[in-house]
Design a protein around this motif. Structure first.
Motif, PDB file in Angstrom:
ATOM      1  N   ASP A  42      54.211  33.541  48.090  1.00  0.00           N
ATOM      2  CA  ASP A  42      52.585  32.941  48.263  1.00  0.00           C
ATOM      3  C   ASP A  42      51.793  33.627  47.314  1.00  0.00           C
ATOM      4  N   PRO A  43      50.962  33.110  45.850  1.00  0.00           N
ATOM      5  CA  PRO A  43      50.605  34.149  45.047  1.00  0.00           C
ATOM      6  C   PRO A  43      48.904  34.147  45.754  1.00  0.00           C
ATOM      7  N   THR A  44      48.788  33.599  47.085  1.00  0.00           N
ATOM      8  CA  THR A  44      47.195  33.625  47.227  1.00  0.00           C
ATOM      9  C   THR A  44      46.220  34.902  47.098  1.00  0.00           C
ATOM     10  N   LEU A  45      47.024  36.306  47.558  1.00  0.00           N
ATOM     11  CA  LEU A  45      46.560  37.131  48.148  1.00  0.00           C
ATOM     12  C   LEU A  45      46.690  38.398  46.883  1.00  0.00           C
ATOM     13  N   PHE A  46      47.986  37.890  46.295  1.00  0.00           N
ATOM     14  CA  PHE A  46      47.892  38.645  44.456  1.00  0.00           C
ATOM     15  C   PHE A  46      46.815  38.120  43.919  1.00  0.00           C
ATOM     16  N   LYS A  47      46.698  36.968  43.853  1.00  0.00           N
ATOM     17  CA  LYS A  47      45.536  36.645  42.550  1.00  0.00           C
ATOM     18  C   LYS A  47      44.030  36.875  43.479  1.00  0.00           C
ATOM     19  N   GLN A  48      44.037  37.294  44.638  1.00  0.00           N
ATOM     20  CA  GLN A  48      42.693  37.800  45.326  1.00  0.00           C
ATOM     21  C   GLN A  48      42.357  39.652  45.256  1.00  0.00           C
ATOM     22  N   SER A  49      43.775  39.731  44.871  1.00  0.00           N
ATOM     23  CA  SER A  49      43.859  41.378  44.367  1.00  0.00           C
ATOM     24  C   SER A  49      43.208  41.634  43.159  1.00  0.00           C
TER      25      SER A  49
END
Length: 135
Positions: A42-49
């Motif tokens: 799930d790239p959600t947190l990765f993108k937020q980071s």
């Protein structure tokens, strides 16, 4: 009999914790029993980071511009760091536009600055730099 090197065989152990064997899994299985199953990505947190890191880079860029463009500012920051005046050094860095969580450390040769940011209430990223002024 005395042996100065008691081990005659050396074994290499993989650092990854698992080994893929060159054989196919038994019929009916979709994967080898020797490999790990990973959760779905799930790239959600990765993108937020990544977005938070862009903010840290912009802030450190403000500080680097101030240091390179203003000799008086650089002299005051270096003097505060050499005198171990952490509060003054932090105040100067904040005056350059740095707003994120800030961690400073210094010695007579180097000023280290670490900025940290959070995404979704989780510390997601940090940016560390070290600026040297002595040989």
């Amino acid at each position: 009999m005395y042996h100065p090197y008691p081990f005659t065989h050396f074994y290499a152990i993989p650092l990854s914790g698992f080994v893929r064997y060159p054989f196919l899994p038994p019929s009916g299985l979709t994967r080898s029993p020797f490999t790990r199953a990973y959760p779905p990505v799930d790239p959600t947190l990765f993108k937020q980071s990544a977005q938070s890191m862009k903010s840290l880079v912009q802030e450190i860029n403000l500080l680097m511009n101030r240091l390179t463009d203003n000799s008086d500012f650089a002299l005051r920051l270096m003097s505060a760091a050499q005198a171990a005046n952490k509060k003054e050094a932090e105040r100067l860095i904040r005056s350059a536009g740095v707003r994120e969580k800030l961690y400073l450390s210094f010695n007579p040769d180097v000023l280290r600055i670490e900025l940290r940011a959070a995404a979704a209430n989780v510390e997601c990223c940090k940016l560390s730099i070290a600026l040297r002024w002595n040989h």
